[in-house]
Design a protein around this motif. Structure first.
Motif, PDB file in Angstrom:
ATOM      1  N   VAL A   1     185.601 -17.306 110.595  1.00  0.00           N
ATOM      2  CA  VAL A   1     185.072 -17.650 111.919  1.00  0.00           C
ATOM      3  C   VAL A   1     184.977 -19.174 112.036  1.00  0.00           C
ATOM      4  CG1 VAL A   1     183.109 -17.374 113.486  1.00  0.00           C
ATOM      5  CG2 VAL A   1     183.663 -15.557 111.859  1.00  0.00           C
TER       6      VAL A   1
ATOM      7  N   GLY B   1     193.330 -12.553 115.353  1.00  0.00           N
ATOM      8  CA  GLY B   1     192.528 -13.726 114.988  1.00  0.00           C
ATOM      9  C   GLY B   1     193.290 -15.041 114.958  1.00  0.00           C
ATOM     10  N   ARG B   2     194.595 -14.986 115.170  1.00  0.00           N
ATOM     11  CA  ARG B   2     195.394 -16.217 115.141  1.00  0.00           C
ATOM     12  C   ARG B   2     196.270 -16.314 116.372  1.00  0.00           C
ATOM     13  NH1 ARG B   2     192.523 -18.025 112.396  1.00  0.00           N
ATOM     14  NH2 ARG B   2     192.600 -18.935 110.334  1.00  0.00           N
TER      15      ARG B   2
ATOM     16  N   GLY C   1     181.939 -32.175 108.408  1.00  0.00           N
ATOM     17  CA  GLY C   1     182.001 -31.482 109.699  1.00  0.00           C
ATOM     18  C   GLY C   1     182.560 -30.086 109.558  1.00  0.00           C
TER      19      GLY C   1
ATOM     20  N   TYR D   1     184.592 -34.957 104.158  1.00  0.00           N
ATOM     21  CA  TYR D   1     185.879 -35.678 104.091  1.00  0.00           C
ATOM     22  C   TYR D   1     185.574 -37.177 104.109  1.00  0.00           C
ATOM     23  CZ  TYR D   1     185.149 -35.463 109.198  1.00  0.00           C
ATOM     24  OH  TYR D   1     184.597 -35.528 110.458  1.00  0.00           O
TER      25      TYR D   1
ATOM     26  N   GLN E   1     187.862 -24.868 119.882  1.00  0.00           N
ATOM     27  CA  GLN E   1     187.214 -25.029 118.576  1.00  0.00           C
ATOM     28  C   GLN E   1     185.976 -25.907 118.716  1.00  0.00           C
ATOM     29  OE1 GLN E   1     188.581 -27.435 115.027  1.00  0.00           O
ATOM     30  NE2 GLN E   1     189.695 -25.552 114.609  1.00  0.00           N
TER      31      GLN E   1
ATOM     32  N   GLY F   1     184.813 -25.831 107.200  1.00  0.00           N
ATOM     33  CA  GLY F   1     184.636 -27.277 107.226  1.00  0.00           C
ATOM     34  C   GLY F   1     184.277 -27.814 105.868  1.00  0.00           C
TER      35      GLY F   1
ATOM     36  N   HIS G   1     193.558 -22.377 120.677  1.00  0.00           N
ATOM     37  CA  HIS G   1     192.195 -21.848 120.652  1.00  0.00           C
ATOM     38  C   HIS G   1     191.232 -22.986 120.979  1.00  0.00           C
ATOM     39  CE1 HIS G   1     192.508 -23.349 116.456  1.00  0.00           C
ATOM     40  NE2 HIS G   1     191.205 -23.453 116.466  1.00  0.00           N
TER      41      HIS G   1
ATOM     42  N   ARG H   1     198.349 -24.782 117.636  1.00  0.00           N
ATOM     43  CA  ARG H   1     199.053 -24.674 116.350  1.00  0.00           C
ATOM     44  C   ARG H   1     200.159 -23.644 116.500  1.00  0.00           C
ATOM     45  NH1 ARG H   1     194.058 -24.559 111.921  1.00  0.00           N
ATOM     46  NH2 ARG H   1     193.032 -26.407 112.773  1.00  0.00           N
TER      47      ARG H   1
ATOM     48  N   GLU I   1     194.042 -30.025 115.707  1.00  0.00           N
ATOM     49  CA  GLU I   1     192.628 -30.022 115.301  1.00  0.00           C
ATOM     50  C   GLU I   1     192.019 -31.270 115.933  1.00  0.00           C
ATOM     51  OE1 GLU I   1     191.681 -31.142 111.326  1.00  0.00           O
ATOM     52  OE2 GLU I   1     192.763 -33.007 111.584  1.00  0.00           O
TER      53      GLU I   1
ATOM     54  N   TYR J   1     192.249 -33.235 103.483  1.00  0.00           N
ATOM     55  CA  TYR J   1     191.326 -34.375 103.469  1.00  0.00           C
ATOM     56  C   TYR J   1     189.943 -34.094 102.910  1.00  0.00           C
ATOM     57  CZ  TYR J   1     190.605 -32.305 108.179  1.00  0.00           C
ATOM     58  OH  TYR J   1     190.406 -31.455 109.233  1.00  0.00           O
TER      59      TYR J   1
ATOM     60  N   ASP K   1     180.317 -32.850 113.681  1.00  0.00           N
ATOM     61  CA  ASP K   1     180.581 -33.741 112.555  1.00  0.00           C
ATOM     62  C   ASP K   1     179.455 -34.756 112.435  1.00  0.00           C
ATOM     63  OD1 ASP K   1     183.434 -32.915 113.698  1.00  0.00           O
ATOM     64  OD2 ASP K   1     183.695 -33.402 111.578  1.00  0.00           O
TER      65      ASP K   1
ATOM     66  N   MET L   1     184.689 -24.278 114.496  1.00  0.00           N
ATOM     67  CA  MET L   1     184.521 -22.833 114.689  1.00  0.00           C
ATOM     68  C   MET L   1     185.379 -22.429 115.884  1.00  0.00           C
ATOM     69  SD  MET L   1     181.095 -20.627 115.644  1.00  0.00           S
ATOM     70  CE  MET L   1     180.183 -21.168 114.228  1.00  0.00           C
ATOM     71  N   GLY L   2     186.315 -21.504 115.669  1.00  0.00           N
ATOM     72  CA  GLY L   2     187.225 -21.120 116.744  1.00  0.00           C
ATOM     73  C   GLY L   2     186.628 -20.030 117.623  1.00  0.00           C
TER      74      GLY L   2
ATOM     75  N   LEU M   1     193.080 -27.693 104.246  1.00  0.00           N
ATOM     76  CA  LEU M   1     193.333 -29.058 104.714  1.00  0.00           C
ATOM     77  C   LEU M   1     193.174 -30.063 103.569  1.00  0.00           C
ATOM     78  CD1 LEU M   1     191.472 -28.575 108.072  1.00  0.00           C
ATOM     79  CD2 LEU M   1     193.892 -29.136 107.837  1.00  0.00           C
TER      80      LEU M   1
HETATM   81  P1  HAM Z   1     190.290 -24.938 110.258  1.00  0.00           P
HETATM   82  O1  HAM Z   1     189.751 -24.109 109.169  1.00  0.00           O
HETATM   83  O2  HAM Z   1     191.750 -25.199 110.257  1.00  0.00           O
HETATM   84  O3  HAM Z   1     189.487 -26.316 110.238  1.00  0.00           O
HETATM   85  O4  HAM Z   1     189.892 -24.294 111.635  1.00  0.00           O
HETATM   86  C1  HAM Z   1     188.554 -23.996 111.916  1.00  0.00           C
HETATM   87  C2  HAM Z   1     188.446 -22.642 112.616  1.00  0.00           C
HETATM   88  O5  HAM Z   1     189.292 -22.633 113.758  1.00  0.00           O
HETATM   89  C3  HAM Z   1     188.923 -21.428 111.802  1.00  0.00           C
HETATM   90  O6  HAM Z   1     187.914 -20.962 110.959  1.00  0.00           O
HETATM   91  C4  HAM Z   1     189.267 -20.444 112.891  1.00  0.00           C
HETATM   92  O7  HAM Z   1     188.098 -19.806 113.418  1.00  0.00           O
HETATM   93  C5  HAM Z   1     189.791 -21.335 113.982  1.00  0.00           C
HETATM   94  N1  HAM Z   1     191.276 -21.327 113.986  1.00  0.00           N
HETATM   95  C6  HAM Z   1     192.097 -22.092 113.240  1.00  0.00           C
HETATM   96  N2  HAM Z   1     193.387 -21.820 113.521  1.00  0.00           N
HETATM   97  C7  HAM Z   1     193.372 -20.868 114.480  1.00  0.00           C
HETATM   98  C8  HAM Z   1     194.383 -20.155 115.219  1.00  0.00           C
HETATM   99  N3  HAM Z   1     195.682 -20.380 115.030  1.00  0.00           N
HETATM  100  N4  HAM Z   1     193.990 -19.243 116.127  1.00  0.00           N
HETATM  101  C9  HAM Z   1     192.679 -19.007 116.352  1.00  0.00           C
HETATM  102  N5  HAM Z   1     191.682 -19.644 115.712  1.00  0.00           N
HETATM  103  C10 HAM Z   1     192.026 -20.552 114.774  1.00  0.00           C
HETATM  104  C11 HAM Z   1     189.765 -27.387 111.024  1.00  0.00           C
HETATM  105  O8  HAM Z   1     190.474 -27.349 111.978  1.00  0.00           O
HETATM  106  C12 HAM Z   1     188.969 -28.623 110.650  1.00  0.00           C
HETATM  107  N6  HAM Z   1     189.525 -29.740 111.455  1.00  0.00           N
HETATM  108  C13 HAM Z   1     187.509 -28.398 110.887  1.00  0.00           C
HETATM  109  C14 HAM Z   1     186.668 -29.598 110.585  1.00  0.00           C
HETATM  110  C15 HAM Z   1     185.959 -30.353 111.472  1.00  0.00           C
HETATM  111  N7  HAM Z   1     186.502 -30.129 109.380  1.00  0.00           N
HETATM  112  C16 HAM Z   1     185.710 -31.185 109.505  1.00  0.00           C
HETATM  113  N8  HAM Z   1     185.389 -31.331 110.765  1.00  0.00           N
END
Ligand code: HAM
Length: 424
Positions: free
Chosen positions: A276, A116-117, A298, A282, A123, A279, A121, A109, A79, A258, A127, A301-302, A256
């Motif tokens: 989709v 969808g996974r 923050g 944090y 992202q 956030g 990806h 990851r 991330e 935090y 923030d 969005m993937g 997550l």
């Molecule tokens: P997250 O919910 O883990 O948040 O990921 C955000 C978006 O990334 C998910 O809604 C999804 O669209 C996409 N995503 C996550 N994992 C995958 C995967 N394995 N394959 C495809 N798409 C994926 C975060 O990562 C936080 N760091 C977001 C954030 C930013 N919070 C605060 N600032």
């Protein structure tokens, strides 16, 4: 595994998929810039330590990690948020608050690959750091929605599910539960849509009934004192014209570790796809990572789920890179003239291509059409500004005369080719 196969969960981007990806990035960039966010970026490889004890066990379990040749434990970023926290902590004095930063990193990851996974990806992250009030949440959600709208999605397609970890914290404190146990409850709630209900009920024990009443909407959360913040944020979002996107949904707590306050996810209305975007606030991560206290909120969005949605809705209409002019060459003797003209027109701002080796004129015109060129020019000898040239409009087969003119950094046509021909 054959040498033609890529690793599971990793994608190749051929011109069509790359163009689709670029269209998405463009929409994300435009939305970010329209809302006053500045672009940042960081390294794809980080010390493993950056993610330990900060993101939560689920994410840590998915990290691609190894020991590098200098004996450092390193990780491919799963991330961007931890990197952002480090960057903000290191240089926050150099920038006026609030910091509004966006980026489009590729993250990795090691997950079970499914619809969808994937294991990588892109992202979009926006923030806002240095603002503790709900105004930051409202502005952040505005940029998120704008990014979706720029891709043609509306409130008929997506829903913004809004929740608040502080609501749950107040609830659990009220039940006498010590703070260190709260995250366990968050994780049970977070997995409700993936695990059998009975299992969650068993884990939640005596609290299960009240928790389900809140999640399933039988308790009017906004009417309780702990619902104040959600009510205020809802009001701000409605004032911004985003009311149609909203659903207060306390089942969102996010996996997550935090997050400390408002949390949210964006889902498709029909509930067919995974999230989709997700956030939230944090407020302690920057301090944990860098020692500098800086509140933050923050989202990420993937591109994977979003791409599936855009495809299924027929909204994936990438513009494949079109050529303006294809230069055709009837005789090889004129190649030096063609090379000069190609270079000058490219410097002048046109997209220009030509045959790399000798070919029949008919084949050259086929190539021009294949490449989506709008115009063709047959080059028979040296040309210079002031020279008259015959330009063929490939769609209408019309041919007209234009004059080469010196532009600031190369050559161009007078009049402009787009005004010379009326589109059929
Ligand atoms: P997250 O919910 O883990 O948040 O990921 C955000 C978006 O990334 C998910 O809604 C999804 O669209 C996409 N995503 C996550 N994992 C995958 C995967 N394995 N394959 C495809 N798409 C994926 C975060 O990562 C936080 N760091 C977001 C954030 C930013 N919070 C605060 N600032």
């Amino acid at each position: 595994m054959s040498s033609l196969q890529n690793l599971p969960g990793f994608r190749d981007f051929y011109p069509d998929t790359c163009a689709a990806r670029e269209r998405v990035f463009q929409a994300w960039r435009e939305a970010s810039l329209a809302c006053g966010f500045a672009q940042v970026d960081g390294p794809p490889l980080e010390p493993l330590e950056l993610y330990q004890k900060k993101a939560g066990d689920e994410l840590l379990g998915q990290v691609y990690q190894f020991v590098d040749k200098g004996e450092r434990s390193v990780a491919l970023r799963p991330e961007f948020t931890a990197t952002l926290a480090r960057m903000a902590g290191a240089r926050q004095r150099d920038y006026k608050k609030p910091l509004k930063w966006f980026c489009i990193p590729q993250v990795f990851r090691y997950e079970r690959t499914q619809k969808g996974r994937l294991r990588e990806h892109f992202q979009w992250n926006c923030d806002i750091l240095g603002e503790a009030g709900l105004g930051a949440e409202a502005d952040l959600l505005a940029v998120l929605v704008l990014g979706l709208e720029k891709l043609g999605l509306t409130a008929d397609d997506v829903v913004l599910r809004l929740s608040d970890r502080q609501f749950w914290t107040a609830f659990l404190e009220g039940k006498g539960m010590p703070a260190e146990k709260h995250y366990e409850v968050f994780q049970i709630i977070d997995k409700l849509d993936r695990e059998p209900c009975e299992k969650a009920q068993e884990k939640l024990g005596t609290l299960a009934g009240e928790i389900f009443d809140i999640i399933e909407g039988r308790t009017d959360v906004l009417a309780t004192p702990a619902g104040d913040r959600l009510r205020e944020l809802k009001g701000a979002l409605e004032a911004m014209g985003l009311g149609a996107y909203l659903k207060i949904d306390l089942s969102i707590v996010r996996g997550l570790a935090y997050y400390t306050g408002i949390v949210f996810e964006v889902h498709d209305r029909a509930g067919v796809y995974r999230a989709v975007a997700g956030g939230g606030r944090y407020d302690h991560l920057v301090e944990k990572v860098s020692g500098v206290s800086l509140p933050a909120v923050g989202f990420g969005m993937g591109d994977v789920v979003l791409g599936e949605m855009l495809n299924d809705k027929g909204l994936n209409k990438p513009e494949t890179s079109r050529l303006d002019v294809y230069l055709a060459l009837p005789k090889e003797e004129a190649r030096p003239a063609l090379l000069e003209l190609a270079g000058q027109l490219r410097r002048g701002g046109l997209r220009v291509d030509y045959p790399l080796a000798a070919a029949k004129l008919g084949k050259q015109f086929e190539a021009a059409e294949d490449r989506g060129a709008a115009y063709a020019v047959v080059v028979e000898g040296p040309l210079a500004p002031g020279a008259k040239v015959q330009v063929k409009h490939l769609a209408s087969r019309q041919q007209k005369e234009a004059v080469l003119a010196a532009a600031e950094s190369g050559w161009t046509f007078e009049p402009k080719l787009s005004s010379l021909f009326v589109s059929p």
